[in-house]
Enzyme design. Structure first.
Site, PDB file in Angstrom:
ATOM      1  N   LYS A  67     -10.475  -6.784   7.387  1.00 54.93           N
ATOM      2  CA  LYS A  67      -9.144  -6.261   8.298  1.00 54.93           C
ATOM      3  C   LYS A  67      -9.907  -7.421   9.507  1.00 54.93           C
ATOM      4  O   LYS A  67     -11.277  -6.771   9.962  1.00 54.93           O
ATOM      5  CB  LYS A  67      -9.085  -4.962   8.236  1.00 54.93           C
ATOM      6  CG  LYS A  67      -8.433  -4.210   7.671  1.00 54.93           C
ATOM      7  CD  LYS A  67      -7.770  -2.896   8.101  1.00 54.93           C
ATOM      8  CE  LYS A  67      -8.171  -1.729   6.511  1.00 54.93           C
ATOM      9  NZ  LYS A  67      -7.853  -0.525   6.387  1.00 54.93           N
ATOM     10  N   LYS A  87      -1.050  -1.424  -3.915  1.00 56.73           N
ATOM     11  CA  LYS A  87      -2.115  -0.565  -4.732  1.00 56.73           C
ATOM     12  C   LYS A  87      -1.474   1.139  -3.836  1.00 56.73           C
ATOM     13  O   LYS A  87      -0.834   1.375  -3.608  1.00 56.73           O
ATOM     14  CB  LYS A  87      -3.274  -0.501  -3.139  1.00 56.73           C
ATOM     15  CG  LYS A  87      -3.828   0.311  -2.573  1.00 56.73           C
ATOM     16  CD  LYS A  87      -4.795  -0.218  -1.149  1.00 56.73           C
ATOM     17  CE  LYS A  87      -4.633   0.158   0.297  1.00 56.73           C
ATOM     18  NZ  LYS A  87      -5.491  -0.527   1.280  1.00 56.73           N
ATOM     19  N   SER A 131       0.968  -0.823  -0.543  1.00 58.09           N
ATOM     20  CA  SER A 131      -0.370  -0.356   0.289  1.00 58.09           C
ATOM     21  C   SER A 131       1.283   1.405  -0.074  1.00 58.09           C
ATOM     22  O   SER A 131       1.373   1.607   1.011  1.00 58.09           O
ATOM     23  CB  SER A 131      -1.077   0.019   1.268  1.00 58.09           C
ATOM     24  OG  SER A 131      -1.497   1.494   1.145  1.00 58.09           O
ATOM     25  N   GLY A 162      -4.139  -4.277   5.687  1.00 58.46           N
ATOM     26  CA  GLY A 162      -3.757  -4.097   6.900  1.00 58.46           C
ATOM     27  C   GLY A 162      -3.915  -2.847   7.646  1.00 58.46           C
ATOM     28  O   GLY A 162      -4.975  -1.906   6.977  1.00 58.46           O
ATOM     29  N   GLU A 196     -11.253   1.083  -4.306  1.00 61.11           N
ATOM     30  CA  GLU A 196     -11.128   0.877  -2.260  1.00 61.11           C
ATOM     31  C   GLU A 196     -11.690   1.577  -1.453  1.00 61.11           C
ATOM     32  O   GLU A 196     -11.572   2.915  -1.877  1.00 61.11           O
ATOM     33  CB  GLU A 196     -10.658  -0.251  -1.950  1.00 61.11           C
ATOM     34  CG  GLU A 196     -10.294   0.138  -0.100  1.00 61.11           C
ATOM     35  CD  GLU A 196      -9.319  -0.203   0.136  1.00 61.11           C
ATOM     36  OE1 GLU A 196      -7.609  -0.921  -0.523  1.00 61.11           O
ATOM     37  OE2 GLU A 196      -9.216  -0.690   1.525  1.00 61.11           O
ATOM     38  N   ASP A 223      -6.887   3.031  -3.400  1.00 62.46           N
ATOM     39  CA  ASP A 223      -7.503   3.217  -2.083  1.00 62.46           C
ATOM     40  C   ASP A 223      -8.065   4.890  -1.872  1.00 62.46           C
ATOM     41  O   ASP A 223      -6.927   5.629  -1.739  1.00 62.46           O
ATOM     42  CB  ASP A 223      -7.268   2.602  -0.811  1.00 62.46           C
ATOM     43  CG  ASP A 223      -7.941   2.114   0.254  1.00 62.46           C
ATOM     44  OD1 ASP A 223      -8.748   2.883   0.006  1.00 62.46           O
ATOM     45  OD2 ASP A 223      -7.106   1.449   0.997  1.00 62.46           O
ATOM     46  N   LYS A 256      -2.790   4.934  -2.114  1.00 63.39           N
ATOM     47  CA  LYS A 256      -3.631   6.011  -1.981  1.00 63.39           C
ATOM     48  C   LYS A 256      -3.967   6.901  -3.491  1.00 63.39           C
ATOM     49  O   LYS A 256      -3.088   7.658  -4.045  1.00 63.39           O
ATOM     50  CB  LYS A 256      -2.678   6.401  -0.929  1.00 63.39           C
ATOM     51  CG  LYS A 256      -2.986   5.527   0.093  1.00 63.39           C
ATOM     52  CD  LYS A 256      -4.304   4.984   1.012  1.00 63.39           C
ATOM     53  CE  LYS A 256      -4.024   3.975   1.884  1.00 63.39           C
ATOM     54  NZ  LYS A 256      -5.536   3.372   2.583  1.00 63.39           N
ATOM     55  N   ASP A 292     -13.721  -1.307   2.459  1.00 60.05           N
ATOM     56  CA  ASP A 292     -12.944  -1.513   3.652  1.00 60.05           C
ATOM     57  C   ASP A 292     -13.921  -1.019   4.731  1.00 60.05           C
ATOM     58  O   ASP A 292     -14.337  -1.758   5.834  1.00 60.05           O
ATOM     59  CB  ASP A 292     -11.928  -0.758   3.361  1.00 60.05           C
ATOM     60  CG  ASP A 292     -10.721  -0.493   4.424  1.00 60.05           C
ATOM     61  OD1 ASP A 292     -10.662  -0.914   5.480  1.00 60.05           O
ATOM     62  OD2 ASP A 292      -9.933   0.017   4.159  1.00 60.05           O
TER      63      ASP A 292
HETATM   64  O1  OSB Z   1      -7.541   2.170   3.932  1.00 64.48           O
HETATM   65  O2  OSB Z   1      -6.602   0.229   4.308  1.00 64.48           O
HETATM   66  C1  OSB Z   1      -6.152   1.188   4.830  1.00 64.48           C
HETATM   67  C2  OSB Z   1      -3.548   1.801   6.469  1.00 64.48           C
HETATM   68  C3  OSB Z   1      -3.785   2.505   8.141  1.00 64.48           C
HETATM   69  C4  OSB Z   1      -5.468   2.754   7.724  1.00 64.48           C
HETATM   70  C5  OSB Z   1      -6.326   2.313   6.961  1.00 64.48           C
HETATM   71  C6  OSB Z   1      -5.317   1.371   5.632  1.00 64.48           C
HETATM   72  C7  OSB Z   1      -4.015   1.706   5.545  1.00 64.48           C
HETATM   73  C8  OSB Z   1      -3.497   0.987   4.610  1.00 64.48           C
HETATM   74  C9  OSB Z   1      -1.678   0.242   4.835  1.00 64.48           C
HETATM   75  O3  OSB Z   1      -3.562   1.113   3.038  1.00 64.48           O
HETATM   76  C10 OSB Z   1      -2.208  -1.077   5.513  1.00 64.48           C
HETATM   77  C11 OSB Z   1      -0.630  -1.751   5.326  1.00 64.48           C
HETATM   78  O4  OSB Z   1       0.031  -1.452   4.806  1.00 64.48           O
HETATM   79  O5  OSB Z   1      -0.717  -2.474   6.884  1.00 64.48           O
HETATM   80 MG    MG Z   2      -8.423   1.174   2.920  1.00 64.12          MG
END
Ligand code: OSB
Ligand code: MG
Length: 385
Positions: free
Chosen positions: A279, A178, A152, A307, A230, A205, A180, A255
């Site tokens: 999650k 992924k 991510s 995660g 996402e 995402d 952001k 999510d």
């Molecule tokens: O939206 O998936 C998410 C991390 C913290 C809070 C929300 C998200 C995330 C990530 C990172 O996208 C996920 C990871 O690498 O653990």
């Molecule tokens: Mg997410």
């Protein structure tokens, strides 16, 4: 109508386990600096403040990690609400001899607070696995396998910096990337990555940054062949996602909106998404995660493990979880070094030559919590029992 809960639960092996006797409980908050700030549409995190629970039981020690943050920017739960709910409501309900399924039923009286519930469940299951001398996935009734990896990538300052981060991920052999996005930092940024990597399994995402008024903008993402978008819309919405999904070729993934099996069932029934990010913390633990994954997979909905940039404790839980039925897509499971120079456990998560992650062998989570590193990183310590 049809019942949401199947006759034989995919989590049956865990539900039947007996809650062990606990003779000591500590809550420890550690602060680990991230190797680089992690930016999203809702916040930029520079450190991981993780609330850990340490259970002592007849000479054994089992750790668990809560996935909440100190702030309510991803979830309404925070480290402070979790501490309150654990201390005043959940831990008093833990009674040796109950089954894990019965304990989960008791916990249902407490509405919400899935992250707090998962912390207790994770800790007890880790303890039971340690006591039996088996890895967590074996307790779940699941054979070991290599786990797919996924990275991510947070919001970057420039498209060049983003493409450079994707290049590093591809070189490491991550199975999917992924990125952001947020309103205005989306179409052209995806285009930059796509031009460099036309075939990369890629997804975005938005952490809820858009509204239905942005549907035309989101539709422009259809040309990039993304695996999914996402959580484009609000963290609390399911219905509007079903309207948006009808307007898009690209699959939507939920999510933030999914807090349990009932939410997943509603999303599937409405056609609000074609993929679900599970999650384990957000949905209240491993047992509910297994139910959601099996339910979705049985209806043709893709599932992956999200995660929360966990330390090695939570990261190990997510790895074991992905042995469960239904986890068909690479998740947000990355190498430890993506977030931390030094984690609080050994060994760190590393990818093999094909980008896969091995399940840490050994009883329980299979990772060893390093006491000196906990002491070095602790910013709070409270003994509850
Ligand atoms: O939206 O998936 C998410 C991390 C913290 C809070 C929300 C998200 C995330 C990530 C990172 O996208 C996920 C990871 O690498 O653990
Ligand atoms: Mg997410």
């Amino acid at each position: 109508m049809f019942p949401v809960t199947p006759r034989s639960s995919p989590a049956a092996a865990l539900e039947a386990l007996a809650v062990p006797k606990i003779d000591r409980v500590d809550l420890v908050t550690v602060r680990l600096p991230f190797v680089a700030p992690f930016g999203t549409s809702v916040h930029v995190w520079t450190d991981k403040d993780a609330l850990l629970m340490r259970l002592g039981s007849e000479g054994l020690t089992a750790w668990s990690e809560c996935v909440s943050d100190p702030d309510p920017f991803y979830s309404s739960e925070t480290n402070a609400t979790v501490r309150h709910i654990l201390k005043d409501f959940l831990l008093p309900l833990v009674e040796p001899g109950l089954t894990m399924g019965e304990l989960e039923e008791r916990f249902r009286r407490v509405r919400g607070h899935g992250m707090a519930k998962a912390t207790v469940e994770n800790g007890l299951l880790n303890l039971i696995a340690l006591r039996k001398g088996v890895p967590l996935h074996e307790l779940m009734g699941r054979p070991a396998k290599r786990i797919m990896s996924g990275l991510s990538i947070g919001l970057k300052e420039t498209p060049e910096a983003l493409v450079a981060a994707v290049e590093r991920a591809v070189a490491r052999k991550y199975h999917r990337v992924k990125m952001k996005v947020k309103k205005g930092q989306d179409v052209e940024w995806v285009r930059a990555v796509r031009e460099r990597f036309p075939d990369l399994p890629l997804m975005v995402d938005a952490n809820g940054d858009y509204t239905l008024a942005d549907a035309a903008r989101l539709r422009r993402l259809d040309e990039f062949g993304l695996m999914m978008i996402e959580q484009p819309l609000s963290y609390s919405d399911i219905y509007e996602h079903s309207l948006l999904q009808k307007e898009l070729k690209t699959a939507l993934c939920l999510d933030e909106s999914i807090h349990g099996l009932a939410d997943a069932a509603a999303a599937v029934a409405l056609g609000a998404c074609r993929i679900v990010n599970v999650k384990q913390g957000r949905v209240g633990g491993l047992m509910e995660s297994m139910r959601i994954a099996a339910y979705c997979a049985g209806r043709g909905v893709g599932v992956w493990s999200g995660g929360m940039d966990e330390t090695g404790i939570g990261r190990a839980v997510n790895i074991h979880l992905q042995t469960a039925e239904g986890f068909s897509l690479p998740g947000d499971t990355s190498e430890t070094s993506n977030y931390f120079d030094e984690d609080i456990v050994e060994p760190p998560v590393v990818l093999d030559a094909d980008g896969f992650i091995g399940i840490p062998p050994g009883p329980g989570l299979g990772v060893e919590v390093v006491a000196e590193r906990i002491l070095k990183r602790a910013i709070g310590w409270e003994r509850l029992l």
